[in-house]
Design a protein around this motif. Structure first.
Motif, PDB file in Angstrom:
ATOM      1  N   LYS A 166      -5.099   2.173   9.341  1.00  0.00           N
ATOM      2  CA  LYS A 166      -5.285   1.383   8.119  1.00  0.00           C
ATOM      3  C   LYS A 166      -4.140   0.383   7.943  1.00  0.00           C
ATOM      4  O   LYS A 166      -4.354  -0.790   7.635  1.00  0.00           O
ATOM      5  CB  LYS A 166      -5.370   2.325   6.917  1.00  0.00           C
ATOM      6  CG  LYS A 166      -5.674   1.633   5.600  1.00  0.00           C
ATOM      7  CD  LYS A 166      -5.805   2.657   4.477  1.00  0.00           C
ATOM      8  CE  LYS A 166      -6.085   1.977   3.137  1.00  0.00           C
ATOM      9  NZ  LYS A 166      -6.192   2.986   2.042  1.00  0.00           N
ATOM     10  N   GLN A 167      -2.908   0.850   8.135  1.00  0.00           N
ATOM     11  CA  GLN A 167      -1.735  -0.024   8.035  1.00  0.00           C
ATOM     12  C   GLN A 167      -1.761  -1.091   9.129  1.00  0.00           C
ATOM     13  O   GLN A 167      -1.462  -2.267   8.891  1.00  0.00           O
ATOM     14  CB  GLN A 167      -0.452   0.796   8.177  1.00  0.00           C
ATOM     15  CG  GLN A 167      -0.211   1.803   7.063  1.00  0.00           C
ATOM     16  CD  GLN A 167       0.976   2.707   7.369  1.00  0.00           C
ATOM     17  OE1 GLN A 167       1.883   2.342   8.120  1.00  0.00           O
ATOM     18  NE2 GLN A 167       0.969   3.904   6.800  1.00  0.00           N
ATOM     19  N   GLY A 168      -2.126  -0.657  10.324  1.00  0.00           N
ATOM     20  CA  GLY A 168      -2.149  -1.567  11.457  1.00  0.00           C
ATOM     21  C   GLY A 168      -3.184  -2.663  11.319  1.00  0.00           C
ATOM     22  O   GLY A 168      -2.936  -3.818  11.688  1.00  0.00           O
ATOM     23  N   GLU A 169      -4.341  -2.318  10.782  1.00  0.00           N
ATOM     24  CA  GLU A 169      -5.389  -3.325  10.593  1.00  0.00           C
ATOM     25  C   GLU A 169      -4.927  -4.421   9.636  1.00  0.00           C
ATOM     26  O   GLU A 169      -5.170  -5.618   9.855  1.00  0.00           O
ATOM     27  CB  GLU A 169      -6.663  -2.680  10.054  1.00  0.00           C
ATOM     28  CG  GLU A 169      -7.792  -3.678   9.842  1.00  0.00           C
ATOM     29  CD  GLU A 169      -9.078  -3.043   9.379  1.00  0.00           C
ATOM     30  OE1 GLU A 169     -10.135  -3.692   9.475  1.00  0.00           O
ATOM     31  OE2 GLU A 169      -9.037  -1.876   8.916  1.00  0.00           O
ATOM     32  N   LYS A 170      -4.236  -4.007   8.575  1.00  0.00           N
ATOM     33  CA  LYS A 170      -3.735  -4.974   7.595  1.00  0.00           C
ATOM     34  C   LYS A 170      -2.756  -5.954   8.243  1.00  0.00           C
ATOM     35  O   LYS A 170      -2.818  -7.168   8.016  1.00  0.00           O
ATOM     36  CB  LYS A 170      -3.055  -4.229   6.444  1.00  0.00           C
ATOM     37  CG  LYS A 170      -2.586  -5.132   5.312  1.00  0.00           C
ATOM     38  CD  LYS A 170      -1.985  -4.316   4.173  1.00  0.00           C
ATOM     39  CE  LYS A 170      -1.502  -5.222   3.043  1.00  0.00           C
ATOM     40  NZ  LYS A 170      -0.900  -4.428   1.934  1.00  0.00           N
ATOM     41  N   LEU A 171      -1.877  -5.430   9.074  1.00  0.00           N
ATOM     42  CA  LEU A 171      -0.899  -6.273   9.762  1.00  0.00           C
ATOM     43  C   LEU A 171      -1.568  -7.138  10.824  1.00  0.00           C
ATOM     44  O   LEU A 171      -1.251  -8.323  10.965  1.00  0.00           O
ATOM     45  CB  LEU A 171       0.178  -5.407  10.410  1.00  0.00           C
ATOM     46  CG  LEU A 171       1.216  -4.798   9.469  1.00  0.00           C
ATOM     47  CD1 LEU A 171       1.936  -3.653  10.162  1.00  0.00           C
ATOM     48  CD2 LEU A 171       2.210  -5.863   9.047  1.00  0.00           C
ATOM     49  N   TYR A 172      -2.457  -6.537  11.582  1.00  0.00           N
ATOM     50  CA  TYR A 172      -3.117  -7.261  12.671  1.00  0.00           C
ATOM     51  C   TYR A 172      -3.904  -8.451  12.128  1.00  0.00           C
ATOM     52  O   TYR A 172      -3.883  -9.539  12.708  1.00  0.00           O
ATOM     53  CB  TYR A 172      -4.055  -6.320  13.443  1.00  0.00           C
ATOM     54  CG  TYR A 172      -4.640  -6.977  14.679  1.00  0.00           C
ATOM     55  CD1 TYR A 172      -3.972  -6.896  15.900  1.00  0.00           C
ATOM     56  CD2 TYR A 172      -5.835  -7.692  14.629  1.00  0.00           C
ATOM     57  CE1 TYR A 172      -4.484  -7.509  17.034  1.00  0.00           C
ATOM     58  CE2 TYR A 172      -6.353  -8.307  15.757  1.00  0.00           C
ATOM     59  CZ  TYR A 172      -5.675  -8.217  16.957  1.00  0.00           C
ATOM     60  OH  TYR A 172      -6.182  -8.845  18.081  1.00  0.00           O
ATOM     61  N   ARG A 173      -4.569  -8.238  11.001  1.00  0.00           N
ATOM     62  CA  ARG A 173      -5.437  -9.287  10.464  1.00  0.00           C
ATOM     63  C   ARG A 173      -4.748 -10.201   9.453  1.00  0.00           C
ATOM     64  O   ARG A 173      -5.139 -11.360   9.315  1.00  0.00           O
ATOM     65  CB  ARG A 173      -6.684  -8.654   9.843  1.00  0.00           C
ATOM     66  CG  ARG A 173      -7.482  -7.855  10.858  1.00  0.00           C
ATOM     67  CD  ARG A 173      -8.882  -7.516  10.402  1.00  0.00           C
ATOM     68  NE  ARG A 173      -9.626  -6.921  11.501  1.00  0.00           N
ATOM     69  CZ  ARG A 173     -10.187  -7.598  12.493  1.00  0.00           C
ATOM     70  NH1 ARG A 173     -10.103  -8.899  12.526  1.00  0.00           N
ATOM     71  NH2 ARG A 173     -10.841  -6.977  13.463  1.00  0.00           N
ATOM     72  N   GLY A 174      -3.728  -9.706   8.778  1.00  0.00           N
ATOM     73  CA  GLY A 174      -3.098 -10.526   7.745  1.00  0.00           C
ATOM     74  C   GLY A 174      -1.611 -10.738   7.883  1.00  0.00           C
ATOM     75  O   GLY A 174      -1.033 -11.553   7.158  1.00  0.00           O
ATOM     76  N   GLY A 175      -0.966 -10.035   8.807  1.00  0.00           N
ATOM     77  CA  GLY A 175       0.469 -10.170   8.976  1.00  0.00           C
ATOM     78  C   GLY A 175       1.241  -9.616   7.787  1.00  0.00           C
ATOM     79  O   GLY A 175       0.720  -8.845   6.973  1.00  0.00           O
ATOM     80  N   ASN A 176       2.485 -10.034   7.656  1.00  0.00           N
ATOM     81  CA  ASN A 176       3.337  -9.635   6.538  1.00  0.00           C
ATOM     82  C   ASN A 176       4.090 -10.879   6.070  1.00  0.00           C
ATOM     83  O   ASN A 176       5.100 -11.273   6.662  1.00  0.00           O
ATOM     84  CB  ASN A 176       4.324  -8.539   6.969  1.00  0.00           C
ATOM     85  CG  ASN A 176       5.154  -8.004   5.815  1.00  0.00           C
ATOM     86  OD1 ASN A 176       5.309  -8.657   4.786  1.00  0.00           O
ATOM     87  ND2 ASN A 176       5.693  -6.799   5.978  1.00  0.00           N
ATOM     88  N   ALA A 177       3.582 -11.494   5.030  1.00  0.00           N
ATOM     89  CA  ALA A 177       4.162 -12.750   4.538  1.00  0.00           C
ATOM     90  C   ALA A 177       5.602 -12.587   4.078  1.00  0.00           C
ATOM     91  O   ALA A 177       6.420 -13.501   4.218  1.00  0.00           O
ATOM     92  CB  ALA A 177       3.301 -13.302   3.401  1.00  0.00           C
ATOM     93  N   LYS A 178       5.928 -11.415   3.555  1.00  0.00           N
ATOM     94  CA  LYS A 178       7.283 -11.190   3.026  1.00  0.00           C
ATOM     95  C   LYS A 178       8.349 -11.242   4.118  1.00  0.00           C
ATOM     96  O   LYS A 178       9.483 -11.660   3.876  1.00  0.00           O
ATOM     97  CB  LYS A 178       7.343  -9.838   2.312  1.00  0.00           C
ATOM     98  CG  LYS A 178       6.566  -9.798   1.007  1.00  0.00           C
ATOM     99  CD  LYS A 178       6.726  -8.450   0.335  1.00  0.00           C
ATOM    100  CE  LYS A 178       5.979  -8.395  -0.989  1.00  0.00           C
ATOM    101  NZ  LYS A 178       6.112  -7.069  -1.645  1.00  0.00           N
ATOM    102  N   THR A 179       7.996 -10.783   5.307  1.00  0.00           N
ATOM    103  CA  THR A 179       8.975 -10.753   6.403  1.00  0.00           C
ATOM    104  C   THR A 179       8.706 -11.819   7.459  1.00  0.00           C
ATOM    105  O   THR A 179       9.396 -11.881   8.483  1.00  0.00           O
ATOM    106  CB  THR A 179       8.983  -9.366   7.075  1.00  0.00           C
ATOM    107  OG1 THR A 179       7.651  -9.034   7.514  1.00  0.00           O
ATOM    108  CG2 THR A 179       9.477  -8.300   6.112  1.00  0.00           C
TER     109      THR A 179
END
Length: 204
Positions: A118-131
């Motif tokens: 679940k965490q990985g999908e969020k990063l894979y598809r949306g990245g992390n704008a804060k970092t």
């Protein structure tokens, strides 16, 4: 001397690019014969051996395989076993091996941790704008099939191998693929790296 070194680097780069451009036209049968020595680590069907830190090569982007083999041979990418094996290969051998592995179907790995997925999908598809971490799919595609010739297929890859390589990019011990992965991995936490790797392992 500097000019000579620059010409040598440019010449080497040109040979890699030329080989990559020809990779899709390799001889699959010749590649299969040459890849017999690779089966112990990468599996008889290219889907990995007993150690999950050894990557799957089945279904890989052929141009990417050629580049990695060239980098192992030149020393741009370092790994004792692969460097020794690549040293014996001609450019034609590399093109044929790449064509062979590209022709094989990749079997997806089974993701083992639902929360990490679940965490990985969020990063894979949306990245992390804060970092400042870009979405992985912007280079590797929504389904993880890669964008030839530069960006490899990551779907179904062993999570252990993916973690190992992203940590190498993060630490700066792997630098043969330009600055993109080094810069992105450096900004990722180890938890994020594990989550993305877990997600990609079941992506297909």
């Amino acid at each position: 001397m500097k000019r000579l070194m620059s010409m040598t680097v440019v010449s080497g780069l040109w040979l890699v690019l030329a080989a990559s451009a020809q990779a899709t036209g390799g001889n699959v049968a010749a590649g299969q014969a040459k890849a017999a020595a690779c089966a112990g680590c990468h599996g008889a069907d290219g889907n990995g051996g007993a150690d999950p830190s050894w990557p799957k090569l089945a279904g890989h982007v052929p141009e990417y395989i050629v580049k990695q083999l060239s980098d192992f041979k030149s020393g741009a990418r370092k790994e004792p076993t692969m460097s020794a094996l690549a040293a014996t290969l001609s450019t034609t051998d590399m093109i044929n091996i790449a064509a062979y592995y590209a022709s094989l179907p990749r079997k997806p790995s089974a993701a083992r941790n639902a929360e990490l997925v679940k965490q990985g999908e969020k990063l894979y598809r949306g990245g992390n704008a804060k970092t400042g971490v870009s979405a992985c799919m912007s280079c590797h595609g929504p389904s993880g099939h890669g964008i030839p010739p530069r960006f490899p297929k990551v779907s179904g890859q062993s999570a252990t191998y993916s973690v190992q390589q992203m940590l190498a990019f993060k630490a700066g011990t792997r630098t043969n693929d330009g600055e993109t992965m080094t810069r992105i991995a450096f900004r990722m936490s180890e938890q994020e790296i594990k989550a993305v790797a877990e997600y990609m392992s079941g992506l297909h």
